[in-house]
Design an enzyme around this catalytic site. Structure first.
Site, mmCIF file in Angstrom:
data_model
loop_
_atom_site.group_PDB
_atom_site.id
_atom_site.type_symbol
_atom_site.label_atom_id
_atom_site.label_comp_id
_atom_site.label_asym_id
_atom_site.label_seq_id
_atom_site.Cartn_x
_atom_site.Cartn_y
_atom_site.Cartn_z
ATOM 1 N N ALA A 143 41.044 35.198 39.334
ATOM 2 C CA ALA A 143 41.346 36.613 39.560
ATOM 3 C C ALA A 143 42.532 36.754 40.499
ATOM 4 O O ALA A 143 42.818 35.865 41.310
ATOM 5 C CB ALA A 143 40.132 37.325 40.147
ATOM 6 N N ASP A 144 43.190 37.874 40.387
ATOM 7 C CA ASP A 144 44.271 38.232 41.300
ATOM 8 C C ASP A 144 44.204 39.736 41.513
ATOM 9 O O ASP A 144 44.020 40.490 40.558
ATOM 10 C CB ASP A 144 45.639 37.836 40.734
ATOM 11 C CG ASP A 144 46.740 38.048 41.765
ATOM 12 O OD1 ASP A 144 46.708 37.355 42.798
ATOM 13 O OD2 ASP A 144 47.606 38.912 41.551
ATOM 14 N N THR A 145 44.331 40.159 42.773
ATOM 15 C CA THR A 145 44.193 41.572 43.117
ATOM 16 C C THR A 145 45.418 42.051 43.891
ATOM 17 O O THR A 145 45.900 41.351 44.785
ATOM 18 C CB THR A 145 42.927 41.795 43.978
ATOM 19 O OG1 THR A 145 41.789 41.344 43.240
ATOM 20 C CG2 THR A 145 42.749 43.256 44.335
#
Length: 190
Positions: free
Chosen positions: A68-70
């Site tokens: 994931a990347d936010t």
């Protein structure tokens, strides 16, 4: 199935544990640079795919990799993690009294199958005083978080409203993740 979280984030580890998953962590060393002219949703999708691919090579064919990347976006401008206290103060001053978007790119990869999706949550901050911003930055909490705040910590006191997945703001949209895990044959609560 060997489930691997491709992230060193303690918040993501905590959320996967809350989901009842058994997993191990392999932190990705993927290149996180992107063309900043890409829309925020495309940026996080690209980086999450890179993270998954980098860890999948090391994990082996029987593994299911979750990456994931936010990022936080205000008026289309991406706000990453602050590099200094001054930058954290500037970010929070810009966010206060406004609604911003939190985007998380989520990629699951098992063997030759890869699924990538993006979740977006709108977060509204109440107006904040300069003293409140300074006091919050002094806690140190903003320094390792996109947009310079943690909704699950002291930063939650500034959140006036939210539209979308609360857990997405923490960095892992667990509702969406649960659905994608099921499509990979992983039973989340059973």
């Amino acid at each position: 199935m060997d489930i691997i979280l491709a992230s060193g984030s303690p918040r993501r580890r905590e959320l996967l544990t809350q989901m009842g998953l058994s997993f191990r962590v392999l932190v990705s060393d993927a290149d996180e640079t992107v063309d900043k002219t890409l829309p925020p949703a495309e940026q996080v999708a690209l980086i999450s795919r890179r993270k998954a691919e980098a860890v999948a090579e090391e994990a082996g064919a029987d593994a299911l990799v979750i990456a994931a990347d936010t990022i936080v976006s205000l008026d289309g401008e991406v706000m990453g993690k602050p590099h200094s206290r001054e930058e954290a103060v500037q970010m929070l001053a810009r966010l206060q009294g406004k609604t911003h978007q939190v985007y998380t790119g989520l990629t699951l990869q098992a063997g030759s199958r890869t699924e990538t999706c993006v979740e977006c949550t709108a977060v509204t901050f109440r107006p904040m005083t300069a003293a409140e911003i300074q006091a919050y930055v002094a806690t140190g909490e903003p320094m390792d978080k996109a947009g310079a705040y943690g909704i699950q910590g002291f930063g939650g006191m500034f959140v006036e409203g939210i539209q979308g997945d609360y857990f997405n703001v923490m960095g892992l949209p667990i509702c969406r993740l649960g659905k994608v895990l099921q499509s990979f044959g992983v039973e989340v609560m059973g």
